[in-house]
Structures are given as C-alpha cells and as structure tokens.
Design a protein around this motif. Structure first.
Motif, PDB file in Angstrom:
ATOM      1  N   LEU A  63      30.931  50.757  41.384  1.00 29.54           N
ATOM      2  CA  LEU A  63      32.251  51.273  41.080  1.00 29.54           C
ATOM      3  C   LEU A  63      32.470  50.778  39.702  1.00 29.54           C
ATOM      4  O   LEU A  63      33.648  51.270  39.035  1.00 29.54           O
ATOM      5  N   LYS A  64      31.829  50.228  39.176  1.00 24.95           N
ATOM      6  CA  LYS A  64      31.690  49.936  37.453  1.00 24.95           C
ATOM      7  C   LYS A  64      33.160  49.404  37.196  1.00 24.95           C
ATOM      8  O   LYS A  64      33.930  49.941  36.354  1.00 24.95           O
ATOM      9  N   PHE A  65      33.551  48.245  37.641  1.00 25.15           N
ATOM     10  CA  PHE A  65      34.665  47.704  37.156  1.00 25.15           C
ATOM     11  C   PHE A  65      34.933  47.677  35.872  1.00 25.15           C
ATOM     12  O   PHE A  65      33.912  47.169  35.181  1.00 25.15           O
ATOM     13  N   HIS A  66      36.218  47.841  35.452  1.00 28.04           N
ATOM     14  CA  HIS A  66      36.541  47.740  34.012  1.00 28.04           C
ATOM     15  C   HIS A  66      37.896  47.362  33.762  1.00 28.04           C
ATOM     16  O   HIS A  66      38.824  48.467  33.827  1.00 28.04           O
ATOM     17  N   ASP A  67      38.408  46.412  33.819  1.00 24.23           N
ATOM     18  CA  ASP A  67      39.735  45.904  33.545  1.00 24.23           C
ATOM     19  C   ASP A  67      39.950  44.496  33.091  1.00 24.23           C
ATOM     20  O   ASP A  67      39.074  44.224  32.362  1.00 24.23           O
ATOM     21  N   ILE A  68      41.075  43.854  33.105  1.00 22.23           N
ATOM     22  CA  ILE A  68      41.431  42.777  32.698  1.00 22.23           C
ATOM     23  C   ILE A  68      40.683  41.550  33.685  1.00 22.23           C
ATOM     24  O   ILE A  68      40.624  41.856  34.542  1.00 22.23           O
ATOM     25  N   PRO A  69      40.220  40.387  32.830  1.00 25.18           N
ATOM     26  CA  PRO A  69      39.416  39.483  33.665  1.00 25.18           C
ATOM     27  C   PRO A  69      39.945  39.111  35.088  1.00 25.18           C
ATOM     28  O   PRO A  69      39.028  39.288  36.142  1.00 25.18           O
ATOM     29  N   ASN A  70      41.238  38.940  35.235  1.00 25.02           N
ATOM     30  CA  ASN A  70      41.718  38.711  36.439  1.00 25.02           C
ATOM     31  C   ASN A  70      41.583  39.616  37.601  1.00 25.02           C
ATOM     32  O   ASN A  70      41.208  39.392  38.752  1.00 25.02           O
ATOM     33  N   THR A  71      41.711  40.817  37.337  1.00 22.36           N
ATOM     34  CA  THR A  71      41.587  41.774  38.100  1.00 22.36           C
ATOM     35  C   THR A  71      40.278  42.097  38.474  1.00 22.36           C
ATOM     36  O   THR A  71      39.870  42.535  39.485  1.00 22.36           O
ATOM     37  N   VAL A  72      39.336  41.912  37.604  1.00 21.60           N
ATOM     38  CA  VAL A  72      37.933  42.283  37.995  1.00 21.60           C
ATOM     39  C   VAL A  72      37.536  40.917  38.764  1.00 21.60           C
ATOM     40  O   VAL A  72      36.734  41.387  39.716  1.00 21.60           O
ATOM     41  N   ARG A  73      37.626  40.048  38.479  1.00 20.06           N
ATOM     42  CA  ARG A  73      37.140  38.822  39.347  1.00 20.06           C
ATOM     43  C   ARG A  73      37.823  39.184  40.891  1.00 20.06           C
ATOM     44  O   ARG A  73      37.080  39.033  41.782  1.00 20.06           O
ATOM     45  N   GLN A  74      39.183  39.444  41.069  1.00 18.26           N
ATOM     46  CA  GLN A  74      39.673  40.009  42.590  1.00 18.26           C
ATOM     47  C   GLN A  74      39.070  41.111  43.051  1.00 18.26           C
ATOM     48  O   GLN A  74      38.633  41.202  44.101  1.00 18.26           O
ATOM     49  N   ALA A  75      38.674  42.079  42.193  1.00 16.95           N
ATOM     50  CA  ALA A  75      38.071  43.283  42.497  1.00 16.95           C
ATOM     51  C   ALA A  75      36.687  42.902  42.994  1.00 16.95           C
ATOM     52  O   ALA A  75      35.959  43.449  44.187  1.00 16.95           O
ATOM     53  N   VAL A  76      35.900  42.233  42.260  1.00 18.62           N
ATOM     54  CA  VAL A  76      34.419  41.642  42.689  1.00 18.62           C
ATOM     55  C   VAL A  76      34.532  41.073  44.054  1.00 18.62           C
ATOM     56  O   VAL A  76      33.553  41.044  44.935  1.00 18.62           O
ATOM     57  N   ARG A  77      35.659  39.987  44.214  1.00 18.60           N
ATOM     58  CA  ARG A  77      35.706  39.433  45.454  1.00 18.60           C
ATOM     59  C   ARG A  77      35.840  40.152  46.642  1.00 18.60           C
ATOM     60  O   ARG A  77      35.403  39.895  47.583  1.00 18.60           O
ATOM     61  N   SER A  78      36.685  41.169  46.467  1.00 20.22           N
ATOM     62  CA  SER A  78      37.083  42.337  47.550  1.00 20.22           C
ATOM     63  C   SER A  78      35.720  42.968  47.823  1.00 20.22           C
ATOM     64  O   SER A  78      35.633  43.171  48.933  1.00 20.22           O
ATOM     65  N   ALA A  79      35.101  43.416  46.911  1.00 15.49           N
ATOM     66  CA  ALA A  79      33.790  44.011  47.261  1.00 15.49           C
ATOM     67  C   ALA A  79      32.940  43.343  47.981  1.00 15.49           C
ATOM     68  O   ALA A  79      32.185  43.952  48.831  1.00 15.49           O
ATOM     69  N   LEU A  80      32.836  42.059  47.685  1.00 14.55           N
ATOM     70  CA  LEU A  80      31.942  41.251  48.658  1.00 14.55           C
ATOM     71  C   LEU A  80      32.340  40.912  49.824  1.00 14.55           C
ATOM     72  O   LEU A  80      31.608  40.821  50.825  1.00 14.55           O
ATOM     73  N   ASP A  81      33.747  40.793  49.728  1.00 12.22           N
ATOM     74  CA  ASP A  81      34.220  40.358  51.220  1.00 12.22           C
ATOM     75  C   ASP A  81      34.115  41.831  52.159  1.00 12.22           C
ATOM     76  O   ASP A  81      34.015  41.611  53.392  1.00 12.22           O
ATOM     77  N   ILE A  82      33.920  43.016  51.597  1.00 12.93           N
ATOM     78  CA  ILE A  82      33.757  44.227  52.605  1.00 12.93           C
ATOM     79  C   ILE A  82      32.376  44.513  52.742  1.00 12.93           C
ATOM     80  O   ILE A  82      31.970  45.431  53.340  1.00 12.93           O
ATOM     81  N   GLY A  83      31.400  43.608  52.267  1.00 13.95           N
ATOM     82  CA  GLY A  83      30.033  43.810  52.608  1.00 13.95           C
ATOM     83  C   GLY A  83      29.280  43.901  51.425  1.00 13.95           C
ATOM     84  O   GLY A  83      27.900  44.164  51.717  1.00 13.95           O
ATOM     85  N   ALA A  84      29.625  44.174  50.237  1.00 12.50           N
ATOM     86  CA  ALA A  84      28.664  44.697  49.293  1.00 12.50           C
ATOM     87  C   ALA A  84      27.765  43.240  49.016  1.00 12.50           C
ATOM     88  O   ALA A  84      28.081  42.387  48.958  1.00 12.50           O
ATOM     89  N   ASP A  85      26.367  43.877  48.769  1.00 14.20           N
ATOM     90  CA  ASP A  85      25.521  42.976  48.068  1.00 14.20           C
ATOM     91  C   ASP A  85      25.155  42.689  46.778  1.00 14.20           C
ATOM     92  O   ASP A  85      24.750  41.872  46.089  1.00 14.20           O
ATOM     93  N   MET A  86      25.527  43.871  46.176  1.00 10.98           N
ATOM     94  CA  MET A  86      25.242  44.026  44.656  1.00 10.98           C
ATOM     95  C   MET A  86      26.614  44.843  44.212  1.00 10.98           C
ATOM     96  O   MET A  86      27.002  45.977  44.838  1.00 10.98           O
ATOM     97  N   VAL A  87      27.239  44.450  43.080  1.00 12.16           N
ATOM     98  CA  VAL A  87      28.363  44.938  42.594  1.00 12.16           C
ATOM     99  C   VAL A  87      28.343  45.190  40.952  1.00 12.16           C
ATOM    100  O   VAL A  87      27.560  44.259  40.394  1.00 12.16           O
ATOM    101  N   ASN A  88      28.788  46.036  40.237  1.00 17.70           N
ATOM    102  CA  ASN A  88      28.776  46.352  38.931  1.00 17.70           C
ATOM    103  C   ASN A  88      30.095  46.370  38.235  1.00 17.70           C
ATOM    104  O   ASN A  88      31.014  46.598  38.818  1.00 17.70           O
ATOM    105  N   VAL A  89      30.098  46.054  36.848  1.00 18.51           N
ATOM    106  CA  VAL A  89      31.164  46.107  35.902  1.00 18.51           C
ATOM    107  C   VAL A  89      30.607  46.790  34.677  1.00 18.51           C
ATOM    108  O   VAL A  89      29.484  46.622  34.428  1.00 18.51           O
ATOM    109  N   HIS A  90      31.585  47.112  34.004  1.00 20.36           N
ATOM    110  CA  HIS A  90      31.277  47.723  32.658  1.00 20.36           C
ATOM    111  C   HIS A  90      31.129  46.410  31.700  1.00 20.36           C
ATOM    112  O   HIS A  90      32.280  45.825  31.493  1.00 20.36           O
ATOM    113  N   ALA A  91      29.992  46.385  31.014  1.00 17.44           N
ATOM    114  CA  ALA A  91      29.865  45.192  29.839  1.00 17.44           C
ATOM    115  C   ALA A  91      30.715  45.309  28.641  1.00 17.44           C
ATOM    116  O   ALA A  91      31.211  44.654  28.160  1.00 17.44           O
TER     117      ALA A  91
END
Ligand code: C5P
Length: 233
Positions: A63-91
C-alpha cells in the motif's frame, strides 16, 4: 538472510477476490508469498487477506504508505494486525516517517521502503525538484531506509548490486519486473530473469502476469522457483 534462497512473491493484481482466490488455489503449494496491492485492497479491505491467511500463505501488503510519522506508524500497526507479513512505505516520506514505521514492526514482519518509483525517469525526478541522478537518489533513499531501521527496499533488478554495496547483504531487496527469458515483457521496460535476480542477491522477486496469466499457474510458479534455485534463465 543473505544465504537464504530467493523467494517468489506472486502479485494478485485482480479486480475480483474470487479470481484471486482461484489463482491461489490453482498455484497450490508452489507459492507461499502473495502481494495484495491497492487494486484488490481498495475493493475488499482486510477481506482480501482472509483467504490467503486461511490457506497458510504469507502476504506482502503493497500500500506504499506516505504520511506524517504518527499516521504511518498506526497504519503499519493496522496492516500487521490484519495479517500482513510484509508492508511498505515511501522512502520519500523521510527519516522520521520511516523510523515510525520501523517502530511498528514485529519480530516476524518485514517493513520495507520504496525508493524511486520505477515509472519515474530523470526528467520526472527533476520536475519534482530532485536534482541528483536517479541512481544517486535511489542509493540515498535506500541508505536512509536502512538508517531508519527498516528491513529493506523494493528495487529494480538493475539496482540490486548498487544497493547491496551501499546497505549490505542482509538488507532485504524485493524485485519486481521479472520475466522468464522465453516470455513476454508486457509493459515492463527493464526486466530481469529470476536466475539473474537471485544471482545478484535479491531476497524476494515479485512476479505477476507470468504466473497469473499462465495456462498452468502452478507449473509457471514451479519453473520460476526452479530457476531461482539453480540460476537458470
Ligand atoms: O505482472 P507483473 O509481473 O509486471 O507485475 C509486477 C507487480 O509488481 C505489479 O503488482 C506491479 O505493480 C509491481 N511493481 C512493479 N514495479 C515496481 C513496483 C511494483 O512492477 N517498481
């Protein structure tokens, strides 16, 4: 990680979850990892992951998250909660954003970054104000991802050697744009064979159409795995 065989991830670029599930059934044990991207996830949300997890598969949620740090932290947490084993963000979201993403990581999960989209060329980069060369920018962002504590990057096959030299052999590289020597390139411009990606040191390759559009997806996936293991082309 560097001595592990390169693993195949099949991209489930479908509109319909039924189609995606049929492919997963057809590929069977030959494929462990699947990539769920924006196309499927936007329609189905977490339901897109359920049949995969039920079948014991691993999921790269692209889903290539790209947002403010707190939002991205929570989005990654949500992604792992729903079963993702690998997640990505925009550098391009920067060091603090990537560090926040890394904080959400769990022991068995991988959080990686996209450096420069492979759809961008030098002109597209300068249009958004980046004056350095494309490869310098890729290297800069890969180093920044490593500094932020991320596990690796999505990269073009032609960048593997440069990123490996900059970030080390344990820094995970996930490589799309893979084609069998005998197959069609589709719309991919810079392609690499599974054997060449494995030889260069990629930990994962992402393959879509060569498997999803094959008459026999299990046979296509098995052939790719064979080539990863013996470096054939
Ligand atoms: O069908 P194909 O093998 O070209 O699919 C490759 C997959 O990898 C697609 O999901 C595509 O969006 C993704 N991808 C890519 N190039 C990138 C990043 C992701 O082809 N740089």
């Amino acid at each position: 990680m560097s001595n592990q065989p390169t693993q195949l991830i099949v991209a489930l670029d479908f509109d319909s979850l039924d189609e995606a599930t049929r492919l997963v059934d057809a590929a069977g044990a030959s494929v462990l990892w699947y990539k769920v991207g924006k196309q499927l996830f936007t329609r189905y949300g977490p339901d897109a992951l359920r049949p995969l997890k039920k079948a014991g598969k691993k999921v790269f949620l692209d889903l290539k998250f790209h947002d403010i740090p707190n939002t991205v932290r929570q989005a990654v947490r949500s992604a792992l909660d729903i079963g993702a084993d690998m997640v990505n963000v925009h550098a391009g979201g920067g060091l603090a954003m990537m560090a926040a993403a890394a904080e959400a990581r769990r022991p068995d999960s991988l959080v990686i970054a996209v450096t420069v989209l492979t759809s961008m060329d030098q002109q597209a980069l300068s249009q958004v104000g980046v004056q350095s060369s494309l490869s310098d920018q890729v290297e800069r962002l890969a180093r920044l991802a490593r500094q932020a504590g991320l596990d690796g990057v999505v990269a073009s096959g032609h960048e593997i050697t440069m990123i490996r030299a900059a970030c080390g052999p344990d820094f995970v590289q996930v490589i799309p744009g893979i084609r069998l020597a005998s197959g069609s390139a589709d719309d991919q411009k810079r392609i690499m064979t599974p054997g060449a990606a494995a030889e260069a040191g990629a930990q994962f390759i992402v393959v879509g159409r060569p498997v999803t559009r094959a008459d026999d997806p299990a046979a296509a996936a098995s052939e790719i795995v064979r080539q990863l293991e013996c470096g054939g082309s």
